[in-house]
Motif scaffolding. Structure first.
Motif, PDB file in Angstrom:
ATOM      1  N   VAL A 102       1.274  -1.252  -0.321  1.00 26.86           N
ATOM      2  CA  VAL A 102      -0.171   0.004  -0.569  1.00 26.86           C
ATOM      3  C   VAL A 102       0.790   1.479  -0.109  1.00 26.86           C
ATOM      4  N   THR A 103       0.561   2.243  -0.761  1.00 25.57           N
ATOM      5  CA  THR A 103       1.241   3.427  -0.504  1.00 25.57           C
ATOM      6  C   THR A 103       0.202   4.221  -1.515  1.00 25.57           C
ATOM      7  N   ASN A 104       0.482   5.490  -0.161  1.00 27.58           N
ATOM      8  CA  ASN A 104      -1.292   6.570  -0.260  1.00 27.58           C
ATOM      9  C   ASN A 104      -0.163   8.177   0.140  1.00 27.58           C
ATOM     10  N   ALA A 105      -0.662   8.840  -0.655  1.00 25.94           N
ATOM     11  CA  ALA A 105      -0.096  10.054  -0.427  1.00 25.94           C
ATOM     12  C   ALA A 105       1.141  10.320  -0.472  1.00 25.94           C
ATOM     13  N   ALA A 106       2.719   9.744  -1.168  1.00 27.29           N
ATOM     14  CA  ALA A 106       3.391   8.998  -0.486  1.00 27.29           C
ATOM     15  C   ALA A 106       4.653   9.541  -2.225  1.00 27.29           C
ATOM     16  N   LEU A 107       4.142   9.037  -3.070  1.00 31.82           N
ATOM     17  CA  LEU A 107       4.729   8.635  -4.596  1.00 31.82           C
ATOM     18  C   LEU A 107       4.448   9.630  -5.083  1.00 31.82           C
ATOM     19  N   GLN A 108       3.688  10.921  -5.077  1.00 30.71           N
ATOM     20  CA  GLN A 108       4.594  12.130  -5.256  1.00 30.71           C
ATOM     21  C   GLN A 108       5.673  12.941  -5.130  1.00 30.71           C
ATOM     22  N   TRP A 109       6.237  12.495  -3.833  1.00 30.72           N
ATOM     23  CA  TRP A 109       7.299  13.272  -3.138  1.00 30.72           C
ATOM     24  C   TRP A 109       8.428  12.140  -4.804  1.00 30.72           C
ATOM     25  N   VAL A 110       8.036  11.061  -5.371  1.00 31.79           N
ATOM     26  CA  VAL A 110       9.211  10.570  -5.228  1.00 31.79           C
ATOM     27  C   VAL A 110       8.775  10.737  -6.838  1.00 31.79           C
ATOM     28  N   PRO A 111       9.396  11.762  -7.561  1.00 29.56           N
ATOM     29  CA  PRO A 111       9.165  11.628  -9.400  1.00 29.56           C
ATOM     30  C   PRO A 111       9.707  10.127  -9.624  1.00 29.56           C
ATOM     31  N   SER A 112      10.460   9.663  -9.264  1.00 27.63           N
ATOM     32  CA  SER A 112      10.923   8.207 -10.179  1.00 27.63           C
ATOM     33  C   SER A 112       9.963   6.916 -10.493  1.00 27.63           C
ATOM     34  N   HIS A 113       8.923   7.253  -8.909  1.00 27.69           N
ATOM     35  CA  HIS A 113       7.886   6.362  -9.093  1.00 27.69           C
ATOM     36  C   HIS A 113       8.157   5.690 -10.563  1.00 27.69           C
ATOM     37  N   VAL A 114       7.445   7.418 -11.475  1.00 29.41           N
ATOM     38  CA  VAL A 114       6.561   5.791 -13.067  1.00 29.41           C
ATOM     39  C   VAL A 114       8.054   5.028 -13.453  1.00 29.41           C
ATOM     40  N   SER A 115       9.104   5.506 -13.369  1.00 28.45           N
ATOM     41  CA  SER A 115      10.024   4.271 -14.146  1.00 28.45           C
ATOM     42  C   SER A 115       9.730   3.166 -13.161  1.00 28.45           C
ATOM     43  N   LEU A 116       9.929   3.181 -11.642  1.00 27.78           N
ATOM     44  CA  LEU A 116      10.739   2.449 -10.904  1.00 27.78           C
ATOM     45  C   LEU A 116       9.151   1.111 -10.504  1.00 27.78           C
ATOM     46  N   LEU A 117       8.411   1.657 -11.025  1.00 31.53           N
ATOM     47  CA  LEU A 117       6.619   1.189 -10.715  1.00 31.53           C
ATOM     48  C   LEU A 117       6.512  -0.443 -11.455  1.00 31.53           C
ATOM     49  N   PRO A 118       7.351  -0.229 -12.638  1.00 26.38           N
ATOM     50  CA  PRO A 118       7.385  -2.054 -13.547  1.00 26.38           C
ATOM     51  C   PRO A 118       8.043  -3.078 -12.240  1.00 26.38           C
ATOM     52  N   GLY A 119       9.308  -2.376 -12.534  1.00 24.38           N
ATOM     53  CA  GLY A 119      10.370  -2.948 -11.897  1.00 24.38           C
ATOM     54  C   GLY A 119       9.805  -3.401 -10.141  1.00 24.38           C
ATOM     55  N   TRP A 120       8.619  -2.907  -9.791  1.00 28.65           N
ATOM     56  CA  TRP A 120       9.141  -2.857  -8.559  1.00 28.65           C
ATOM     57  C   TRP A 120       6.954  -3.846  -8.659  1.00 28.65           C
ATOM     58  N   LEU A 175      -2.977   2.897 -14.879  1.00 30.82           N
ATOM     59  CA  LEU A 175      -3.698   1.719 -15.409  1.00 30.82           C
ATOM     60  C   LEU A 175      -2.947   0.517 -16.213  1.00 30.82           C
ATOM     61  N   GLY A 176      -1.998   1.493 -16.903  1.00 33.08           N
ATOM     62  CA  GLY A 176      -1.089   1.301 -18.435  1.00 33.08           C
ATOM     63  C   GLY A 176      -0.187   0.589 -17.484  1.00 33.08           C
ATOM     64  N   ILE A 177       0.470   0.893 -16.409  1.00 28.71           N
ATOM     65  CA  ILE A 177       2.214   0.102 -16.449  1.00 28.71           C
ATOM     66  C   ILE A 177       1.186  -0.673 -15.779  1.00 28.71           C
ATOM     67  N   MET A 178      -0.064  -1.107 -15.078  1.00 28.59           N
ATOM     68  CA  MET A 178      -0.525  -2.118 -13.857  1.00 28.59           C
ATOM     69  C   MET A 178      -0.682  -2.935 -15.285  1.00 28.59           C
ATOM     70  N   LEU A 179      -1.494  -2.926 -16.327  1.00 28.17           N
ATOM     71  CA  LEU A 179      -1.577  -3.559 -16.953  1.00 28.17           C
ATOM     72  C   LEU A 179      -0.580  -3.800 -18.112  1.00 28.17           C
ATOM     73  N   ASP A 180       0.448  -3.142 -17.965  1.00 23.47           N
ATOM     74  CA  ASP A 180       1.523  -4.056 -19.019  1.00 23.47           C
ATOM     75  C   ASP A 180       2.466  -4.556 -18.266  1.00 23.47           C
ATOM     76  N   ALA A 181       1.749  -4.626 -16.858  1.00 24.00           N
ATOM     77  CA  ALA A 181       3.196  -5.815 -15.599  1.00 24.00           C
ATOM     78  C   ALA A 181       2.521  -6.675 -15.765  1.00 24.00           C
ATOM     79  N   GLY A 182       1.537  -7.166 -16.657  1.00 22.31           N
ATOM     80  CA  GLY A 182       0.353  -8.343 -15.871  1.00 22.31           C
ATOM     81  C   GLY A 182      -0.273  -8.647 -14.998  1.00 22.31           C
ATOM     82  N   LEU A 183      -0.848  -7.263 -14.277  1.00 24.23           N
ATOM     83  CA  LEU A 183      -1.728  -7.516 -13.237  1.00 24.23           C
ATOM     84  C   LEU A 183      -3.253  -6.878 -13.798  1.00 24.23           C
ATOM     85  N   GLU A 184      -4.174  -7.781 -12.902  1.00 21.10           N
ATOM     86  CA  GLU A 184      -5.281  -7.553 -12.911  1.00 21.10           C
ATOM     87  C   GLU A 184      -5.960  -6.314 -12.255  1.00 21.10           C
TER      88      GLU A 184
END
Ligand SMILES: C[S@@+](CC[C@H](N)C(=O)[O-])C[C@H]1O[C@@H](n2cnc3c(N)ncnc32)[C@H](O)[C@@H]1O
Length: 264
Positions: A102-120, A175-184
């Motif tokens: 869970v990550t709530n109201a925190a990732l906006q402080w981490v601009p790199s989260h968009v590029s980190l998400l697929p690996g996570w 949504l696109g990042i999660m779907l590309d990573a194979g998640l529902e």
């Protein structure tokens, strides 16, 4: 740039509501049954009050809150099954038993989260849930005024580059990042019509979060506090005009972006 847990705790109900709306979408039964998560991670957990609700929901899980602010973690609750770690989101990687993140109201402080998400998402174990919420209010009057006043005054040089550009995506982006990573996955946005009490409540709200970098830079540049006071006075007047107080209080509309996915 320090966080102040007591200031952040003001408006606790309004700040908590998106967290509860977020975790309500994680379809893992409450309790300690065979489907219970082994480990639950709260990234950017802040003072840990909301992390504790995850431990209450899944009492057999090992629940860990991670945050880079020692001040925030200093007020975190101590109880069995709940642990807190000082660490940065940028350096976190999911472990093999991290069944709920869970990550709530925190990732906006981490601009790199968009590029980190697929690996996570790739590293999560099968069946794991990833649930995130970020404020999507960088275009709102409160933030637009914060930026425009920062760029127009005797503080302009001091504040040059201090405020972030919009670091979050729209729901479709996550949504696109999660779907590309194979998640529902599903993603959505909600604008909360927050009714705030008191005088200058929008200023008080942003003082606990988005305005902190401005105040820290001004206080450092002018320890007398004069520059901070001058900026704050002008910003407060602009906020009063943008969000006039009504008979019931001040309505501060706040857009938030949610995305929740489950790894098959
Ligand atoms: C707005 S608070 C949200 C706290 C909590 N999740 C909640 O919903 O109340 C943002 C938190 O993110 C933490 N944070 C910001 N950048 C971080 C980073 N790079 N790594 C870890 N935590 C970070 C801050 O210290 C702060 O506690």
């Amino acid at each position: 740039m320090r966080w102040d847990p007591s200031r952040y705790a003001a408006f606790a109900d309004d700040r908590a509501r998106p967290f509860h709306d977020l975790v309500a979408q994680i379809a893992v039964p409450a309790g300690a049954g065979p489907e219970a998560p082994r480990r639950v991670v709260d990234l950017g957990c802040g003072p840990g009050t909301l992390t504790a609700t995850l431990a209450a929901r899944w009492p057999s899980a090992s629940v860990v809150g991670i945050d880079s602010s020692a001040e925030m973690l200093a007020s975190a609750p101590a109880q069995d099954g709940l642990a807190f770690e000082l660490g940065t989101i940028e350096h976190w990687t999911p472990g093999p038993t991290d069944d709920v993140v869970v990550t709530n109201a925190a990732l906006q402080w981490v601009p790199s989260h968009v590029s980190l998400l697929p690996g996570w998402l790739d590293a999560l174990p099968s069946g794991a849930w990833f649930a995130m919420q970020v404020p999507g209010n960088f275009g709102s009057p409160s933030h637009a005024l914060m930026r425009s006043i920062a760029a127009d005054g005797p503080w302009a040089d001091v504040l040059d580059g201090v405020l972030r550009t919009d670091p979050v995506l729209d729901p479709a982006g996550y949504l696109g990042i999660m779907l590309d990573a194979g998640l529902e996955a599903r993603a959505w946005e909600t604008t909360y019509a927050q009714l705030l009490p008191g005088s200058d409540p929008v200023l008080e709200w942003v003082r606990g979060t988005g305005l902190r970098p401005v105040l820290a830079a001004l206080d450092t540049a002018d320890p007398s506090g004069d520059l901070t006071a001058a900026y704050t006075e002008r910003y407060a007047a602009a906020l009063r005009a943008a969000y006039p107080a009504g008979t019931h209080g001040t309505v501060y509309p706040f857009r938030r972006v949610f995305a929740v996915g489950r790894k098959p």
